[in-house]
Design a protein around this motif. Structure first.
Motif, PDB file in Angstrom:
ATOM      1  N   GLU A  35       0.865  -1.183   0.000  1.00 42.19           N
ATOM      2  CA  GLU A  35       0.000   0.000   0.000  1.00 42.19           C
ATOM      3  C   GLU A  35       0.900   1.229   0.000  1.00 42.19           C
ATOM      4  O   GLU A  35       1.798   1.329   0.837  1.00 42.19           O
ATOM      5  N   SER A  43     -10.405   5.317  -1.740  1.00 44.41           N
ATOM      6  CA  SER A  43     -11.876   5.417  -1.776  1.00 44.41           C
ATOM      7  C   SER A  43     -12.508   4.763  -0.545  1.00 44.41           C
ATOM      8  O   SER A  43     -13.521   5.238  -0.025  1.00 44.41           O
ATOM      9  N   THR A  44     -11.902   3.670  -0.087  1.00 43.82           N
ATOM     10  CA  THR A  44     -12.529   2.904   0.995  1.00 43.82           C
ATOM     11  C   THR A  44     -12.803   3.755   2.228  1.00 43.82           C
ATOM     12  O   THR A  44     -13.918   3.756   2.762  1.00 43.82           O
ATOM     13  N   GLY A  50     -22.323   1.686   2.204  1.00 44.19           N
ATOM     14  CA  GLY A  50     -23.625   1.043   2.096  1.00 44.19           C
ATOM     15  C   GLY A  50     -23.502  -0.290   1.360  1.00 44.19           C
ATOM     16  O   GLY A  50     -22.618  -0.475   0.518  1.00 44.19           O
ATOM     17  N   VAL A 176       4.182   0.666  -5.271  1.00 43.97           N
ATOM     18  CA  VAL A 176       4.642  -0.133  -6.416  1.00 43.97           C
ATOM     19  C   VAL A 176       4.933   0.841  -7.555  1.00 43.97           C
ATOM     20  O   VAL A 176       4.067   1.617  -7.965  1.00 43.97           O
ATOM     21  N   GLY A 338     -17.835  -0.467  -4.714  1.00 43.59           N
ATOM     22  CA  GLY A 338     -16.775  -1.446  -4.458  1.00 43.59           C
ATOM     23  C   GLY A 338     -16.715  -1.929  -3.029  1.00 43.59           C
ATOM     24  O   GLY A 338     -16.220  -3.027  -2.763  1.00 43.59           O
ATOM     25  N   MET A 340     -19.257  -2.712  -1.036  1.00 35.87           N
ATOM     26  CA  MET A 340     -20.173  -3.841  -0.827  1.00 35.87           C
ATOM     27  C   MET A 340     -19.730  -5.094  -1.585  1.00 35.87           C
ATOM     28  O   MET A 340     -20.059  -6.205  -1.205  1.00 35.87           O
TER      29      MET A 340
HETATM   30  C1  LIG Z   1     -18.088   9.420  -1.518  1.00 32.68           C
HETATM   31  C2  LIG Z   1     -18.085   7.940  -1.824  1.00 32.68           C
HETATM   32  C3  LIG Z   1     -19.148   7.164  -1.394  1.00 32.68           C
HETATM   33  C4  LIG Z   1     -19.159   5.792  -1.659  1.00 32.68           C
HETATM   34  N1  LIG Z   1     -20.174   5.033  -1.154  1.00 32.68           N
HETATM   35  C5  LIG Z   1     -20.151   3.689  -1.345  1.00 32.68           C
HETATM   36  C6  LIG Z   1     -21.152   2.882  -0.754  1.00 32.68           C
HETATM   37  O1  LIG Z   1     -22.060   3.350  -0.074  1.00 32.68           O
HETATM   38  N2  LIG Z   1     -21.080   1.526  -0.958  1.00 32.68           N
HETATM   39  C7  LIG Z   1     -20.097   0.958  -1.723  1.00 32.68           C
HETATM   40  O2  LIG Z   1     -20.105  -0.255  -1.891  1.00 32.68           O
HETATM   41  N3  LIG Z   1     -19.118   1.714  -2.272  1.00 32.68           N
HETATM   42  C8  LIG Z   1     -19.133   3.056  -2.107  1.00 32.68           C
HETATM   43  N4  LIG Z   1     -18.163   3.836  -2.678  1.00 32.68           N
HETATM   44  C9  LIG Z   1     -17.182   3.196  -3.577  1.00 32.68           C
HETATM   45  C10 LIG Z   1     -16.098   2.511  -2.758  1.00 32.68           C
HETATM   46  O3  LIG Z   1     -15.517   3.432  -1.876  1.00 32.68           O
HETATM   47  C11 LIG Z   1     -15.005   1.966  -3.668  1.00 32.68           C
HETATM   48  O4  LIG Z   1     -15.550   1.300  -4.786  1.00 32.68           O
HETATM   49  C12 LIG Z   1     -14.123   0.972  -2.898  1.00 32.68           C
HETATM   50  O5  LIG Z   1     -13.687   1.531  -1.692  1.00 32.68           O
HETATM   51  C13 LIG Z   1     -12.947   0.568  -3.756  1.00 32.68           C
HETATM   52  O6  LIG Z   1     -12.010  -0.095  -2.934  1.00 32.68           O
HETATM   53  P1  LIG Z   1     -10.559  -0.369  -3.468  1.00 32.68           P
HETATM   54  O7  LIG Z   1      -9.874  -1.146  -2.421  1.00 32.68           O
HETATM   55  O8  LIG Z   1     -10.645  -0.908  -4.847  1.00 32.68           O
HETATM   56  O9  LIG Z   1      -9.930   1.084  -3.662  1.00 32.68           O
HETATM   57  P2  LIG Z   1      -9.210   2.027  -2.605  1.00 32.68           P
HETATM   58  O10 LIG Z   1      -9.869   2.017  -1.292  1.00 32.68           O
HETATM   59  O11 LIG Z   1      -9.044   3.348  -3.278  1.00 32.68           O
HETATM   60  O12 LIG Z   1      -7.820   1.322  -2.421  1.00 32.68           O
HETATM   61  C14 LIG Z   1      -6.821   1.351  -3.405  1.00 32.68           C
HETATM   62  C15 LIG Z   1      -5.522   1.526  -2.683  1.00 32.68           C
HETATM   63  O13 LIG Z   1      -4.456   1.330  -3.593  1.00 32.68           O
HETATM   64  C16 LIG Z   1      -3.382   2.124  -3.183  1.00 32.68           C
HETATM   65  N5  LIG Z   1      -2.482   2.269  -4.318  1.00 32.68           N
HETATM   66  C17 LIG Z   1      -2.731   2.863  -5.499  1.00 32.68           C
HETATM   67  N6  LIG Z   1      -1.671   2.804  -6.309  1.00 32.68           N
HETATM   68  C18 LIG Z   1      -0.706   2.126  -5.625  1.00 32.68           C
HETATM   69  C19 LIG Z   1       0.632   1.751  -5.917  1.00 32.68           C
HETATM   70  N7  LIG Z   1       1.207   2.056  -7.093  1.00 32.68           N
HETATM   71  N8  LIG Z   1       1.331   1.083  -4.981  1.00 32.68           N
HETATM   72  C20 LIG Z   1       0.758   0.749  -3.783  1.00 32.68           C
HETATM   73  N9  LIG Z   1      -0.495   1.111  -3.457  1.00 32.68           N
HETATM   74  C21 LIG Z   1      -1.224   1.779  -4.358  1.00 32.68           C
HETATM   75  C22 LIG Z   1      -4.069   3.429  -2.772  1.00 32.68           C
HETATM   76  O14 LIG Z   1      -3.278   4.225  -1.931  1.00 32.68           O
HETATM   77  C23 LIG Z   1      -5.331   2.924  -2.107  1.00 32.68           C
HETATM   78  O15 LIG Z   1      -5.222   2.834  -0.713  1.00 32.68           O
HETATM   79  C24 LIG Z   1     -18.109   5.204  -2.419  1.00 32.68           C
HETATM   80  C25 LIG Z   1     -17.032   5.990  -2.848  1.00 32.68           C
HETATM   81  C26 LIG Z   1     -17.016   7.342  -2.553  1.00 32.68           C
HETATM   82  C27 LIG Z   1     -15.844   8.155  -3.007  1.00 32.68           C
END
Ligand SMILES: Cc1cc2nc3c(=O)[nH]c(=O)nc-3n(C[C@H](O)[C@H](O)[C@H](O)COP(=O)(O)OP(=O)(O)OC[C@H]3O[C@@H](n4cnc5c(N)ncnc54)[C@H](O)[C@@H]3O)c2cc1C
Length: 382
Positions: A35, A43-44, A50, A176, A338, A340
């Protein structure tokens, strides 16, 4: 940090954490998660968290239903010391246009066919579920008691702790910076803390999925867009379900602590990585919510933040392998849902990596669908 691994997972959001845990659970011994910042900073940690199975497309209904099955036992499965705060108090989806109401009726038909016990409500019935609701202008609503929400930080942390207990390694502040291939095969991951030789790499980089994909020559058709949220002070109990309307672009929930968490989409939001906050959002959000729930008038806003949606052309995630890049897997493009999906996606991607048949067929969520013109359009997104 280990210098070699069976699998390197890129991204410490809820999706990467779930994939890493599920790999370890499947018996993959040597999994390393990298990370670039703190866990759940993307985003998380900024999401509404929800969880719902009230969708319009069969694909989304199927995988979200399976994800809720996992959420229901996740606290116990992960043997977490704290509380992931998963509560199932339903979603009330409110229709304010005739077109939306027609769509909701179609959605419920599909949901019933797939075993989701959602119900259609008249405005009066919606008011019975949420007595503080002003139903003026509402055509009708749908309600499903099995929907709910959880705490995104605790959920991610619970996955990471369980992953570590199973022998996995987590590295924060480890970016990365490149992925080396030998021929068509993934061979090495380059990070700011050293190189890790690995035959398998998983792109779970959320909003940074496209730059990570390009490290192996994969072009992802996703873009990022700011979505804002506000949180009010804690107040006495107002309502149980998540309130949601697609035509108004809003969602609002009351957390177990009493504060209200809410967001509203902005059709004019430009693409990009801006995660600042705007006064316009605060004003529009407050206006719409005070109209819907007049009891909110005078309740103070205590915080405001924003995060990024990573949006694919059909608002469905892009999952799995890419032909011609052996050992590369991706779980990206989740748009606004993402969180959920993370429990089931972690399971499915880990099954693929260990060579099992995925327990749900997600072959139509591959990257190739955009070239084939086989898009999965979802009518019910905020
Ligand atoms: C305002 C808002 C409301 C939302 N509400 C909902 C909801 O109610 N229900 C729902 O299901 N979803 C909701 N979402 C969507 C949800 O937040 C995302 O789809 C989900 O969190 C995606 O998770 P992730 O782990 O893929 O991404 P992230 O949580 O963004 O994690 C990706 C991680 O990768 C790391 N990273 C990136 N590039 C590199 C690299 N080169 N090397 C190492 N690390 C790296 C980043 O730092 C980050 O921590 C919402 C989003 C927003 C913005």
């Amino acid at each position: 940090m280990r210098s070699s691994a069976d699998v390197v997972v890129i991204g410490g959001g809820v999706v990467g954490a779930s994939i890493a845990y599920n790999l370890a659970k499947q018996g993959v011994k040597d999994v390393v998660l990298c990370e670039k910042d703190t866990f759940a900073n993307g985003s998380t940690g900024r999401c509404g968290a929800g969880v719902r199975e009230q969708w319009g497309s069969e694909g989304n209904i199927r995988i979200c239903k399976a994800s809720i099955d996992i959420f229901e036992n996740l606290q116990e499965e992960l043997d977490y010391d704290y509380d992931i705060e998963f509560v199932q108090k339903g979603y009330l989806m409110m229709a304010y246009t005739e077109k939306e109401w027609d769509q909701f009726q179609k959605n419920v038909e599909v949901q019933h066919r797939l075993g989701v016990n959602s119900i259609l409500c008249t405005p009066e019935e919606a008011k019975e579920i949420v007595p503080v609701l002003n139903t003026e202008g509402m055509f009708g609503a749908t309600y499903n008691a099995r929907d709910g929400h959880a705490n995104p930080f605790h959920t991610t942390n619970a996955y990471l702790k369980a992953f570590e207990r199973l022998g996995g390694e987590v590295n924060d502040f480890t970016e990365v910076t490149g992925i080396e291939k030998r021929g068509d095969k993934v061979a090495k991951v380059k990070t700011t803390k050293g190189d890790i030789s690995a035959p398998v790499v998983v792109n779970a980089a959320g909003p940074w999925a496209a730059p990570v994909g390009s490290m192996v020559g994969v072009e992802l058709p996703v873009y990022t867009e700011r979505h804002q949220i506000l949180v009010t002070e804690a107040v006495g109990h107002l309502f149980d379900p998540m309130l949601m309307s697609f035509s108004l672009g809003i969602y609002c929930q009351q957390t177990p602590h009493g504060s209200l968490v809410m967001g509203i989409g902005d059709p004019n939001e430009p693409k990009g990585y801006d995660i600042g906050q705007s006064w316009q959002f605060l004003k529009k959000m407050s206006d719409v919510m005070c109209r819907l729930v007049p009891a909110l008038k005078g309740v103070r806003v205590v915080r405001q933040w924003s995060g990024l949606y990573t949006i694919s052309p059909d608002a469905h995630p892009i999952l799995g392998t890419v032909p011609g890049v052996d050992g590369y897997y991706q779980a990206v493009g989740f748009s606004g849902h993402g969180f959920m999906l993370a429990p089931i996606v972690g399971k499915l991607i880990s099954e693929m990596i260990v060579g099992k048949e995925p327990s749900i067929d997600i072959s139509d969520l591959d990257l190739g669908r955009f070239e084939r013109g086989d898009l999965r359009v979802e009518p019910s997104v905020v």
